[in-house]
Design an enzyme around this catalytic site. Sequence first.
Site, PDB file in Angstrom:
ATOM      1  N   HIS A  87      16.789  67.039  -1.546  1.00  0.00           N
ATOM      2  CA  HIS A  87      17.800  66.023  -1.807  1.00  0.00           C
ATOM      3  C   HIS A  87      18.870  66.693  -0.460  1.00  0.00           C
ATOM      4  O   HIS A  87      19.833  66.102  -0.555  1.00  0.00           O
ATOM      5  CB  HIS A  87      18.394  66.615  -3.174  1.00  0.00           C
ATOM      6  N   ARG A  88      18.783  67.583   0.136  1.00  0.00           N
ATOM      7  CA  ARG A  88      19.682  67.951   1.095  1.00  0.00           C
ATOM      8  C   ARG A  88      19.732  67.126   2.457  1.00  0.00           C
ATOM      9  O   ARG A  88      20.769  66.908   2.925  1.00  0.00           O
ATOM     10  CB  ARG A  88      19.299  69.534   1.817  1.00  0.00           C
TER      11      ARG A  88
END
Length: 414
Positions: free
Chosen positions: A388-389
């Site tokens: 998700h980064r």
Amino acid sequence: MATEVKLPRLGQGMESGTIVRWLKAEGDSVKKREPLYELDTDKVTQEVESDLDGILLKILVQEGEVEVGSTIAMIENGDSPSATVDAPAAEAETPAPVAAEDSAASSDGTAAAEPAPTKEAAPVAAVAKTAGGRIKASPLARRIARERGVDLAALAGTGPDGRIVAEDVENAPVGGAAPAAPAAAPEADVEIVTMTGTRRTIARRLTEAWSAPVFQLGVSIDMTEALHLRGQMVERLGEGDVKPTVNDLLTRFVGVALVRHRAINATFSGDEIHRHASAHVGLAVAAPNGLVVPVIRNVDRSSVQEIARARAELVGRARDGKLTRDDMEGGTFTISNLGMFGVEQFVAVLNPPQVAILAVGAVKPTPIVVDGEVDVAPIMYVTLTCDHRAIDGADGAEFLRTLVSIVEQPALAL
């Protein structure tokens, strides 16, 4: 004339390697490009070849972790008798491991009959570890210590001159404190398996992957058209050529989808995200020493048959333990397929520094509803794990939508 044999840098970012065993003994003749020793790196175990002809004069590091650029042996350039004369000098130039000498000394006289007192041994280890107030540890050991929260100051190194190596950190409890009491003896019917360098690397990389904030997205795919296409390709296959698999088709389709959604075809580099123009797909392979991920390059520009040939070669070398570091580097995405084991769906763990991985299940006849009628179709379930980064949910969903469209209508990949 004797020439130093130094540990080479076999890939970008390599700081050290572990010598597993020598394939030549002292005094043996060595030819250029002849395998000299086995080296275990953070990616693969491989044979390292000699750079010159001559006689292996002296092995300075029999086994264990060594920094890149360190001298590990001496080779005499030729068959001259001077090899035996120069050997002691070469040995003297390299300091003998302090830890090994201390161990040997403790086996003499009365010391061998009595347990070594912990309080007397501690100052020696502390002095050996420290040079000018700095703890002596290999770069790999320092990195593992940071990941695990191990205090290097609390460890006694077993490397040369008491240097802390990766194995010392891996054997230490979290926090670096020494165990309060020796471990209980294992039961007689318990099989003890020593972790290989490859298995330790797998454990370390998977632990690193679990620290990433990930999410999963899953979809089912109708494989009717893809299976029909594969059947046509097999019928037209040339004699002796590699038979394409469902995974080969999927690899090609994934490559096409990746270059259309470069947010998924990305890797981390420090604080940067690198989005790649070409798709280099890694395939998770169960090798004898553990999981390895060889990479097929430029799958977005390769035919299914070219992918099949590359896959057959890489998988064969993986299972024979013949992969090189180059075979494992440069991947931008990974496919993990457990369908051949009958697994219908699962979640795969990220393969850093990549930001996504696709878990592929088995193709199963499944009831579906088409135009209000119940039918049966070959359905495959896939799960995309995303970091998700680097990836938002919408990015992952768009990639999967494209992939499903291509697999169900292969003409869209043209």
